[in-house]
Write an enzyme that holds these catalytic residues in place. Structure first.
Site, PDB file in Angstrom:
ATOM      1  N   ASP A  60       0.842  -1.193   0.000  1.00 54.45           N
ATOM      2  CA  ASP A  60       0.000   0.000   0.000  1.00 54.45           C
ATOM      3  C   ASP A  60       0.882   1.250   0.000  1.00 54.45           C
ATOM      4  O   ASP A  60       1.567   1.534   0.986  1.00 54.45           O
ATOM      5  CB  ASP A  60      -0.886  -0.030   1.247  1.00 54.45           C
ATOM      6  CG  ASP A  60      -2.030   0.963   1.148  1.00 54.45           C
ATOM      7  OD1 ASP A  60      -1.891   1.959   0.430  1.00 54.45           O
ATOM      8  OD2 ASP A  60      -3.066   0.720   1.788  1.00 54.45           O
ATOM      9  N   ASP A  61       0.893   1.967  -1.101  1.00 48.02           N
ATOM     10  CA  ASP A  61       1.683   3.202  -1.237  1.00 48.02           C
ATOM     11  C   ASP A  61       3.179   2.956  -1.360  1.00 48.02           C
ATOM     12  O   ASP A  61       3.979   3.885  -1.191  1.00 48.02           O
ATOM     13  CB  ASP A  61       1.449   4.186  -0.073  1.00 48.02           C
ATOM     14  CG  ASP A  61       0.038   4.736  -0.019  1.00 48.02           C
ATOM     15  OD1 ASP A  61      -0.754   4.461  -0.941  1.00 48.02           O
ATOM     16  OD2 ASP A  61      -0.276   5.439   0.951  1.00 48.02           O
ATOM     17  N   CYS A 100      -6.080   4.249  -3.433  1.00 51.66           N
ATOM     18  CA  CYS A 100      -6.386   2.892  -2.963  1.00 51.66           C
ATOM     19  C   CYS A 100      -7.603   2.223  -3.599  1.00 51.66           C
ATOM     20  O   CYS A 100      -7.478   1.194  -4.260  1.00 51.66           O
ATOM     21  CB  CYS A 100      -6.629   2.911  -1.458  1.00 51.66           C
ATOM     22  SG  CYS A 100      -5.160   3.183  -0.478  1.00 51.66           S
ATOM     23  N   ARG A 104      -7.578  -0.994  -6.206  1.00 50.94           N
ATOM     24  CA  ARG A 104      -7.917  -2.344  -5.752  1.00 50.94           C
ATOM     25  C   ARG A 104      -9.058  -2.946  -6.570  1.00 50.94           C
ATOM     26  O   ARG A 104      -9.062  -4.145  -6.891  1.00 50.94           O
ATOM     27  CB  ARG A 104      -8.296  -2.316  -4.261  1.00 50.94           C
ATOM     28  CG  ARG A 104      -7.078  -2.185  -3.391  1.00 50.94           C
ATOM     29  CD  ARG A 104      -7.344  -1.511  -2.060  1.00 50.94           C
ATOM     30  NE  ARG A 104      -6.111  -0.869  -1.652  1.00 50.94           N
ATOM     31  CZ  ARG A 104      -5.140  -1.479  -0.955  1.00 50.94           C
ATOM     32  NH1 ARG A 104      -5.310  -2.716  -0.516  1.00 50.94           N
ATOM     33  NH2 ARG A 104      -4.030  -0.842  -0.679  1.00 50.94           N
ATOM     34  N   LYS A 157      -5.794  -5.530   3.883  1.00 52.14           N
ATOM     35  CA  LYS A 157      -6.686  -4.367   3.744  1.00 52.14           C
ATOM     36  C   LYS A 157      -7.614  -4.542   2.545  1.00 52.14           C
ATOM     37  O   LYS A 157      -7.149  -4.816   1.440  1.00 52.14           O
ATOM     38  CB  LYS A 157      -5.820  -3.129   3.563  1.00 52.14           C
ATOM     39  CG  LYS A 157      -6.572  -1.877   3.127  1.00 52.14           C
ATOM     40  CD  LYS A 157      -5.630  -0.695   3.083  1.00 52.14           C
ATOM     41  CE  LYS A 157      -6.210   0.460   2.293  1.00 52.14           C
ATOM     42  NZ  LYS A 157      -5.267   1.604   2.250  1.00 52.14           N
ATOM     43  N   HIS A 159     -10.840  -2.304   1.595  1.00 48.91           N
ATOM     44  CA  HIS A 159     -11.091  -0.951   1.068  1.00 48.91           C
ATOM     45  C   HIS A 159     -11.974  -0.914  -0.183  1.00 48.91           C
ATOM     46  O   HIS A 159     -11.809  -0.049  -1.050  1.00 48.91           O
ATOM     47  CB  HIS A 159      -9.760  -0.206   0.805  1.00 48.91           C
ATOM     48  CG  HIS A 159      -9.916   1.265   1.085  1.00 48.91           C
ATOM     49  ND1 HIS A 159      -8.916   2.186   0.926  1.00 48.91           N
ATOM     50  CD2 HIS A 159     -11.004   1.969   1.526  1.00 48.91           C
ATOM     51  CE1 HIS A 159      -9.357   3.383   1.247  1.00 48.91           C
ATOM     52  NE2 HIS A 159     -10.618   3.271   1.620  1.00 48.91           N
ATOM     53  N   SER A 182      -8.441   2.177   5.058  1.00 47.97           N
ATOM     54  CA  SER A 182      -7.058   2.588   5.331  1.00 47.97           C
ATOM     55  C   SER A 182      -6.795   2.763   6.824  1.00 47.97           C
ATOM     56  O   SER A 182      -7.687   3.100   7.598  1.00 47.97           O
ATOM     57  CB  SER A 182      -6.733   3.893   4.607  1.00 47.97           C
ATOM     58  OG  SER A 182      -6.761   3.679   3.220  1.00 47.97           O
ATOM     59  N   HIS A 255       1.402   2.372   4.016  1.00 47.62           N
ATOM     60  CA  HIS A 255       0.504   3.526   4.128  1.00 47.62           C
ATOM     61  C   HIS A 255       0.712   4.153   5.510  1.00 47.62           C
ATOM     62  O   HIS A 255       0.759   3.427   6.496  1.00 47.62           O
ATOM     63  CB  HIS A 255      -0.936   3.007   3.962  1.00 47.62           C
ATOM     64  CG  HIS A 255      -1.964   4.071   3.765  1.00 47.62           C
ATOM     65  ND1 HIS A 255      -2.298   4.976   4.747  1.00 47.62           N
ATOM     66  CD2 HIS A 255      -2.766   4.351   2.699  1.00 47.62           C
ATOM     67  CE1 HIS A 255      -3.253   5.764   4.287  1.00 47.62           C
ATOM     68  NE2 HIS A 255      -3.549   5.420   3.053  1.00 47.62           N
ATOM     69  N   ASP A 307      -0.391  -0.736  -4.760  1.00 48.14           N
ATOM     70  CA  ASP A 307      -1.636  -0.160  -5.287  1.00 48.14           C
ATOM     71  C   ASP A 307      -1.433   1.156  -6.023  1.00 48.14           C
ATOM     72  O   ASP A 307      -2.215   1.500  -6.903  1.00 48.14           O
ATOM     73  CB  ASP A 307      -2.688   0.004  -4.176  1.00 48.14           C
ATOM     74  CG  ASP A 307      -2.267   0.962  -3.083  1.00 48.14           C
ATOM     75  OD1 ASP A 307      -1.064   1.268  -2.986  1.00 48.14           O
ATOM     76  OD2 ASP A 307      -3.143   1.403  -2.311  1.00 48.14           O
ATOM     77  N   ASN A 308      -0.394   1.901  -5.633  1.00 48.39           N
ATOM     78  CA  ASN A 308      -0.114   3.188  -6.283  1.00 48.39           C
ATOM     79  C   ASN A 308       1.227   3.681  -5.787  1.00 48.39           C
ATOM     80  O   ASN A 308       1.890   3.023  -4.988  1.00 48.39           O
ATOM     81  CB  ASN A 308      -1.228   4.209  -6.017  1.00 48.39           C
ATOM     82  CG  ASN A 308      -1.636   4.310  -4.564  1.00 48.39           C
ATOM     83  OD1 ASN A 308      -2.762   3.961  -4.196  1.00 48.39           O
ATOM     84  ND2 ASN A 308      -0.740   4.742  -3.696  1.00 48.39           N
ATOM     85  N   LYS A 328       1.838   9.238  -5.438  1.00 49.21           N
ATOM     86  CA  LYS A 328       0.447   8.868  -5.179  1.00 49.21           C
ATOM     87  C   LYS A 328      -0.528  10.002  -5.475  1.00 49.21           C
ATOM     88  O   LYS A 328      -0.272  11.148  -5.128  1.00 49.21           O
ATOM     89  CB  LYS A 328       0.306   8.485  -3.700  1.00 49.21           C
ATOM     90  CG  LYS A 328      -1.130   8.238  -3.243  1.00 49.21           C
ATOM     91  CD  LYS A 328      -1.195   7.725  -1.826  1.00 49.21           C
ATOM     92  CE  LYS A 328      -2.644   7.562  -1.364  1.00 49.21           C
ATOM     93  NZ  LYS A 328      -2.735   6.879  -0.060  1.00 49.21           N
TER      94      LYS A 328
END
Lengths: 488, 488
Positions: A60-61, A100, A104, A157, A159, A182, A255, A307-308, A328
């Protein structure tokens, strides 16, 4: 927090669309599961005949530059580096969105977020007061593989909607262990945000931990979360070693707020952010080691991505996009190009570096293809089967990448050329800028988007505009599900 | 071209110093070669007993981010990646200066350029009208190893003085094949510089190709230069496979103007610059393959690095420093931190990633140590023996890095902390800026030099200032050799 909080213009037709979504779900799913019958009913096969397992690890991130083999100097990632050395490293791998929720959705459905209602120009992601989630009519990887006899689990996660109808167990997963949104949501502590994030404590947020549909801990102890996800993932693999399985492991980290277990405190030269990545790297190593111990590594695709891009406003608590621009939330490369590693000993050639244009949406048709599951033909799937690329036997990939921000296309790439119609940096308060003449970058000569060559190549801009218009003419967006809030 | 052309203040004492240099040379060399007698006279040993061969490959203006395993997405470098996978990748490796001449002097002598007269605040490098070169009193790696019975050869760009007394064959090399200074010097074509460089032809420059001290081709055919260097290097290895050898292979490329042989035209997705790097990568592969074919790979250290960062003013004809800031000519990390790979099968652990603070000046004492040659004790050597690091048996490295620009220290790093006293970007016309409070970056948390934390850590600034003062108090600079010109 990053996504817009202004949510004044709720769409009156939302609930009507929601009902339509439920109705269509039945039709779509019936047709789809009829297709799957052959696979679901076939007898258990010997390991060599049975379809491969899939472990899909989603950070994540995590930025393009945060991994050793992608050039980070002080974050040590021996296990991710091993995935590259023994498997395939992708260098032009795109996610479906730079935040996010839509990213996803794209990963799990193989579809652009705008097709599943996961795009809005108000809220960019789901929040704890969100009323909706990924529509039931959407078919996730888990749902598709479950129909073919796979055991399906998610650890991490979600989301994609935290109310019960939208939880993973209603989207094809047999089991769920993780947080629903998140880790910076449900904030309960006061004070300046920098203070809260710089020495975070789990109780500054009221994020729940769920098992299936039940809250089992609130606030979740974030310090141990990566370790516990790993234990759950290892247990899932051991429990299902004798049958085909799909394990989706979307880490909550890195994240912000950043947490790592005691064993990783001070582990990295790169500070707290480095500690967090090194614990994720350890986790990847645990997964690989478990697959090897169970003797199923050669029948399992492990795919790792993020994810990004990195959340740059968090300074040293955000990562690095390496040589890519920005991070991001943006449609610069640093926002939407992720590191991606694929490991499958004996099938994926060792040490392969692949610069084909591939996307997170390709995972859906690719793993369905490996499992012998037909790709649904009642809807547009934006991903393509890249099984040949993974096996090193083909180069057939995308020639166009769309960079959506919410419902709007900010940029489009055709071949090496990227036209940026609207730009917006990842910094708080930066407004979008529309360009009468789009910015044009040759991304393979100029990966850092430094040189605008639009004046020299008007014909390229025309071609890209035509391709975008063609895409938009055939687009049938699903109404956004992101803006509706629970009535207080 | 990059270095200052203003050269009005010629130092009247230069020639006096030059004479002193020649006198000291005799004293220094006599003492030094007495030390070597034992090694020079020992009988030829079996391969396992004999000291290792050394191949030192030096790219020109290759950036930290220009190699696959350092994160470049579209330049393919399978051979350099192989060096990393089978050997050691350094992530905090510093050169002695951010431009050609002083960086090369530091590499070959193990000493800061200011100690050898290779630093000036007027001319930063040698030009075709330069009168001097690396002083004879300096001891190069070649000179030291030659005294211990090594065959010594250089194939490539010298740039430490092109008049005969300063050529490689007068600095310890048995043989020389290459160009004496940069490939953009001796320009004869008119027109805007961008035109000349964008579609370059060898005849736009009048650069000579030398064998030993004779000009054998002028202008040198640059298109075939990387290929011909490689053929010469392979021949050198084959000719000396039965004795210890030191081969120094400083490529002329990817310094602009960019040339590659026909076989590499269009080879890379990354355009002309990518073609050039991919030909160098091919060359590295030829060296490794030759060592393997001769059965001496396990007795040879291959070390690859670059003289300084990418030349950013050349846009897509310059490289990328990856996540590091700025490039060639500056004291930002992108100027002075280079990619560095060490390959020695059976001795260097495979797949090692090392973030110790090491420098190009360490090569000198390290290879002397491997060859059993004592390091000269009549002069300051700034490098340290990192043989233990290469063998994976130690972490003892520098704790301070000095970032000289000419004769001035622009920045200093102690541990992870870098204090930047004076900054100057790599763009034409940018002036130096002195900072009353130096900029302070924690390079291991913030490798891109984004966040100045000087206000939070005044004690760190004090410590660094004290360390710099200590260095300067003990410094005995040699008068610059860079500014003197041939009388017309």
């Amino acid at each position: 927090m990053f996504a817009s909080m202004s949510d004044a213009m709720r769409h009156p037709a939302l609930f009507a669309f929601q009902s339509r979504s439920l109705a269509m779900r039945c039709l779509a799913c019936t047709a789809f599961f009829l297709c799957l019958t052959a696979f679901a009913e076939r007898p258990a096969a010997a390991q060599e005949d049975r379809p491969p397992n899939v472990v899909l690890i989603f950070a994540d991130d995590l930025g393009y530059g945060d991994i050793g083999v992608y050039g980070h100097p002080t974050i040590r990632t021996p296990n991710l580096d091993r995935m590259a050395t023994e498997g395939m490293k992708f260098t032009q791998f795109y996610v479906g969105a730079s935040v996010c929720t839509p990213s996803r959705a794209a990963l799990l459905t193989g579809r652009l977020p705008i097709r599943s209602g996961m795009a809005s120009d108000q809220r960019r992601v789901f929040f704890p007061d969100s009323k909706l989630g990924l529509p039931a009519r959407e078919i996730t990887i888990a749902e598709a593989l479950k129909g073919a006899g796979y055991a399906t689990g998610i650890v991490g996660k979600w989301h994609l909607g935290h109310l019960e109808p939208f939880l993973p167990t209603n989207h094809g997963f047999d089991s769920y262990y993780g947080i629903p949104y998140s880790n910076d949501m449900d904030r309960v502590a006061g004070g300046e945000w920098q203070e809260i994030f710089w020495e975070p404590k789990s109780e500054y947020w009221n994020v729940p931990l769920l098992r299936d549909t039940e809250v089992i801990e609130r606030p979740v102890d974030q310090e141990t979360i990566t370790r516990r996800y790993t234990q759950e993932a290892v247990a899932f693999i051991r429990d299902h070693a004798e049958e085909p399985f799909f394990l989706y492991l979307p880490h909550s980290m890195p994240h912000t707020p950043l947490f790592r277990s005691a064993a990783f405190a001070g582990h990295s030269k790169a500070g707290l952010y480095g500690d967090v990545i090194e614990e994720i790297d350890w986790s990847v190593g645990q997964v690989m080691q478990t697959l090897e111990e169970e003797g199923i590594a050669e029948n399992t695709l492990v795919f790792f991505t993020s994810d990004n891009g990195p959340w740059l406003i968090f300074r040293t608590h955000g990562g690095s996009a390496g040589l890519l621009r920005d991070g991001k939330g943006t449609t610069y490369e640093g926002g939407m190009r992720s590191p991606a590693l694929a490991w499958w000993p004996g099938t994926i050639p060792a040490g392969a570096v692949n610069s084909a244009l591939v996307t997170a949406m390709d995972v859906f048709p690719t793993v369905l293809g490996m499992a012998g599951v037909p790709v649904p033909d009642d809807r547009m799937i934006d991903g393509m089967d890249i099984g040949n690329i993974l096996r090193g036997s083909g180069e057939d990939a995308h020639d166009m990448i769309l960079y959506y921000r919410g419902t709007r296309i900010f940029a489009a790439r055709v071949g090496p050329w990227k036209a940026h119609f609207i730009t917006q940096r990842a910094y708080i308060g930066d407004d979008p800028v529309s360009h009468d003449t789009p910015i044009l970058n040759h991304l393979e000569h100029d990966p850092s988007e430094r040189f605008d060559v639009s004046a020299e190549h008007p014909e390229v801009l025309e071609e890209i505009a035509a391709r975008v218009a063609e895409h938009q003419a055939g687009l049938d967006p699903w109404p956004t599900q992101l803006d509706a809030r629970i009535e207080e």
